[in-house]
Design a protein around this motif. Structure first.
Motif, mmCIF file in Angstrom:
data_model
loop_
_atom_site.group_PDB
_atom_site.id
_atom_site.type_symbol
_atom_site.label_atom_id
_atom_site.label_comp_id
_atom_site.label_asym_id
_atom_site.label_seq_id
_atom_site.Cartn_x
_atom_site.Cartn_y
_atom_site.Cartn_z
ATOM 1 N N GLU A 173 34.413 65.979 81.081
ATOM 2 C CA GLU A 173 35.732 65.468 81.448
ATOM 3 C C GLU A 173 36.596 66.549 82.107
ATOM 4 O OE1 GLU A 173 37.481 63.599 78.037
ATOM 5 O OE2 GLU A 173 35.981 61.998 77.981
ATOM 6 N N LYS A 174 35.956 67.436 82.862
ATOM 7 C CA LYS A 174 36.680 68.445 83.632
ATOM 8 C C LYS A 174 37.026 67.872 85.003
ATOM 9 C CE LYS A 174 36.003 71.496 80.394
ATOM 10 N NZ LYS A 174 37.112 71.953 79.517
ATOM 11 N N SER A 175 38.216 68.170 85.478
ATOM 12 C CA SER A 175 38.684 67.634 86.750
ATOM 13 C C SER A 175 38.014 68.331 87.929
ATOM 14 C CB SER A 175 40.196 67.791 86.845
ATOM 15 O OG SER A 175 40.662 67.407 88.122
ATOM 16 N N LEU A 176 37.676 67.533 88.949
ATOM 17 C CA LEU A 176 37.176 68.066 90.213
ATOM 18 C C LEU A 176 38.234 67.892 91.299
ATOM 19 C CD1 LEU A 176 33.530 66.603 90.147
ATOM 20 C CD2 LEU A 176 34.380 68.736 89.168
ATOM 21 N N ALA A 194 34.256 60.575 87.789
ATOM 22 C CA ALA A 194 34.764 61.888 88.207
ATOM 23 C C ALA A 194 36.172 61.790 88.770
ATOM 24 C CB ALA A 194 33.832 62.497 89.252
ATOM 25 N N ASN A 195 36.979 62.806 88.500
ATOM 26 C CA ASN A 195 38.306 62.917 89.109
ATOM 27 C C ASN A 195 38.179 63.801 90.347
ATOM 28 O OD1 ASN A 195 40.939 63.224 89.882
ATOM 29 N ND2 ASN A 195 41.615 64.264 88.027
ATOM 30 N N LEU A 196 38.045 63.159 91.508
ATOM 31 C CA LEU A 196 37.908 63.853 92.785
ATOM 32 C C LEU A 196 39.148 63.640 93.648
ATOM 33 C CD1 LEU A 196 34.189 62.955 93.334
ATOM 34 C CD2 LEU A 196 35.047 65.293 93.450
ATOM 35 N N GLU A 197 40.264 63.454 92.997
ATOM 36 C CA GLU A 197 41.514 63.219 93.712
ATOM 37 C C GLU A 197 41.819 64.383 94.663
ATOM 38 O OE1 GLU A 197 46.265 62.978 92.627
ATOM 39 O OE2 GLU A 197 44.797 62.207 91.193
ATOM 40 N N GLY A 198 42.054 64.056 95.910
ATOM 41 C CA GLY A 198 42.393 65.082 96.894
ATOM 42 C C GLY A 198 41.244 65.977 97.299
ATOM 43 N N ALA A 199 40.016 65.617 96.926
ATOM 44 C CA ALA A 199 38.859 66.456 97.246
ATOM 45 C C ALA A 199 38.485 66.332 98.725
ATOM 46 C CB ALA A 199 37.670 66.065 96.375
ATOM 47 N N ASN A 200 37.840 67.350 99.238
ATOM 48 C CA ASN A 200 37.351 67.341 100.614
ATOM 49 C C ASN A 200 35.847 67.086 100.601
ATOM 50 O OD1 ASN A 200 36.843 67.620 103.319
ATOM 51 N ND2 ASN A 200 37.169 69.829 103.375
ATOM 52 N N LEU A 201 35.457 65.873 100.994
ATOM 53 C CA LEU A 201 34.048 65.485 101.054
ATOM 54 C C LEU A 201 33.641 65.155 102.487
ATOM 55 C CD1 LEU A 201 34.194 63.360 97.836
ATOM 56 C CD2 LEU A 201 32.509 65.151 98.164
ATOM 57 N N GLU A 202 34.308 65.766 103.425
ATOM 58 C CA GLU A 202 34.004 65.505 104.827
ATOM 59 C C GLU A 202 32.550 65.854 105.137
ATOM 60 O OE1 GLU A 202 35.651 66.572 109.334
ATOM 61 O OE2 GLU A 202 36.655 67.380 107.549
ATOM 62 N N GLU A 203 31.839 64.886 105.713
ATOM 63 C CA GLU A 203 30.429 65.028 106.094
ATOM 64 C C GLU A 203 29.519 65.345 104.909
ATOM 65 O OE1 GLU A 203 29.762 67.537 109.452
ATOM 66 O OE2 GLU A 203 31.163 66.446 110.730
ATOM 67 N N ALA A 204 29.977 65.059 103.709
ATOM 68 C CA ALA A 204 29.120 65.234 102.536
ATOM 69 C C ALA A 204 28.146 64.066 102.442
ATOM 70 C CB ALA A 204 29.958 65.318 101.263
ATOM 71 N N ALA A 214 35.114 56.429 89.595
ATOM 72 C CA ALA A 214 35.670 57.719 90.032
ATOM 73 C C ALA A 214 37.007 57.527 90.737
ATOM 74 C CB ALA A 214 34.688 58.423 90.964
ATOM 75 N N SER A 215 37.792 58.608 90.776
ATOM 76 C CA SER A 215 39.042 58.605 91.527
ATOM 77 C C SER A 215 38.865 59.472 92.761
ATOM 78 C CB SER A 215 40.192 59.154 90.680
ATOM 79 O OG SER A 215 41.373 59.249 91.474
ATOM 80 N N LEU A 216 38.992 58.838 93.936
ATOM 81 C CA LEU A 216 38.928 59.544 95.210
ATOM 82 C C LEU A 216 40.251 59.373 95.955
ATOM 83 C CD1 LEU A 216 35.288 58.525 96.051
ATOM 84 C CD2 LEU A 216 36.080 60.873 95.930
ATOM 85 N N TYR A 217 41.303 59.251 95.185
ATOM 86 C CA TYR A 217 42.645 59.063 95.730
ATOM 87 C C TYR A 217 43.016 60.221 96.659
ATOM 88 C CZ TYR A 217 47.766 58.578 95.717
ATOM 89 O OH TYR A 217 49.072 58.459 96.088
#
Length: 335
Positions: A173-176, A194-204, A214-217
């Motif tokens: 339960e660690k934030s990403l 997963a908490n991926l709020e504000g994450a950069n997954l460009e071209e991933a 998951a949260s990809l907000y």
């Protein structure tokens, strides 16, 4: 007292044993390699070797270990734990003095075992508490090591151990939040919840990955590959999905409010309703009818079928949103 300080102090009473001596030296060599032969922690360690029963020198060693944040180094903590395990095994055969501040009058592990036999269940509860505390420390050390590994892998397509590190962080339960995973190959990974709020997954690449819940907000998913991914109950609100590949992805109960779907591949997407689409921005610029060109390794849009499908969505008035969708952010970026 932390596990590293305890291991060093307790080991000083058993250095006449070859196995203990080897493990102690291995720990010391690793500390020198990482912190320097003339570092404060090595000075404190060698000072204690000269007077192992000195409470003051024991306290100095503990202070230097804490100051250098050595307990966040997974490798050293593991070496210290191995040393403690060997000390415990040795004490079962031959009693050895315990020099740490945790033991009074140089008590050893054998005495603890004898107390367990005589006191029975009364000692089991505190031992469980101590063990639980050690497990929590281990988990925190592991989490810090995983975070550093992921950070060191930034912008790399392939990076050994990254997927397992991310999965452990999610399970713990660690934030990403705001992680940089640009270009990362995360295929078939399990990032459920997963908490991926504000994450950069460009071209991933998250092909066949599990992102359910998951949260990809506000995340950047531009040109990311979600082919056949599980994205049920995912928060895509305000995220950039421009040119992302969601072919065959499952959108059951997911949220797309104000997300940018410009040129996103939504062919064969499952459980993606017209209402979900119309809550997003640029949904009419997405591609719903495409075929994969194996020779050129690219999607080919069936222009006629795609336009017909978009028109079908427009005509379904029952799916129109009650409030106007705010697409000002994406309009500015495209202008």
């Amino acid at each position: 007292m932390d596990v590293i300080t305890t291991a060093i102090i307790d080991a000083l009473g058993a250095l006449n044993k070859d196995t203990i001596n080897d493990s102690y030296n291995n720990l010391k060599v690793t500390l020198k390699q990482k912190f320097g032969s003339s570092s404060d922690v090595i000075d404190a360690m060698e000072g204690l070797e000269r007077k192992p029963y000195s409470k003051g020198r024991q306290a100095t060693l503990q202070e230097e270990v804490e100051t250098a944040q050595i307990n966040e180094d997974f490798e050293i903590v593991q070496l210290a734990q191995d040393l403690l395990d060997q000390l415990q095994d040795q004490s079962e055969l031959n009693p050895v003095p315990i020099l740490s501040a945790n033991a009074t009058n140089a008590n050893n592990t054998l005495r603890i075992m004898q107390q367990i036999k005589s006191s029975g269940i009364l000692l089991i509860i505190p031992l469980i508490i101590i063990a639980s505390g050690g497990y929590i420390i281990f988990r925190n050390v592991q989490a810090n090591a995983d975070k550093r590994l992921v950070q060191d892998c930034e912008t790399q397509e392939y990076c050994s151990g990254r997927i397992k590190a991310l999965e452990r962080l999610v399970q713990g339960e660690k934030s990403l939040k705001s992680y940089n995973l640009e270009h990362a190959n995360l295929e078939s990974s399990n990032l459920e919840g997963a908490n991926l709020e504000g994450a950069n997954l460009e071209e991933a690449s998250l092909e066949s990955a599990n992102l359910n819940g998951a949260s990809l907000y506000r995340s950047n998913l531009s040109r990311a590959n979600f082919n056949s991914a599980q994205v049920s109950n995912v928060d895509f609100n305000n995220s950039n999905l421009k040119s992302a590949d969601f072919n065959g992805a499952d959108f059951n109960s997911s949220f797309l409010n104000n997300a940018n779907l410009d040129r996103a591949i939504l062919s064969r997407a499952e459980n993606l309703t017209f209402s979900q689409l119309k809550s997003a921005c640029n949904w009419e610029k997405a591609f719903y009818k495409v075929d994969w060109n194996q020779e050129n390794s690219q999607w080919i849009v069936d222009e006629i079928a795609n336009k017909e499908y978009i028109e079908k969505i427009k005509q379904d008035q029952s799916s129109d949103p009650e409030k106007r969708v705010d697409c000002l952010l994406w309009d500015k970026k495209s202008s």
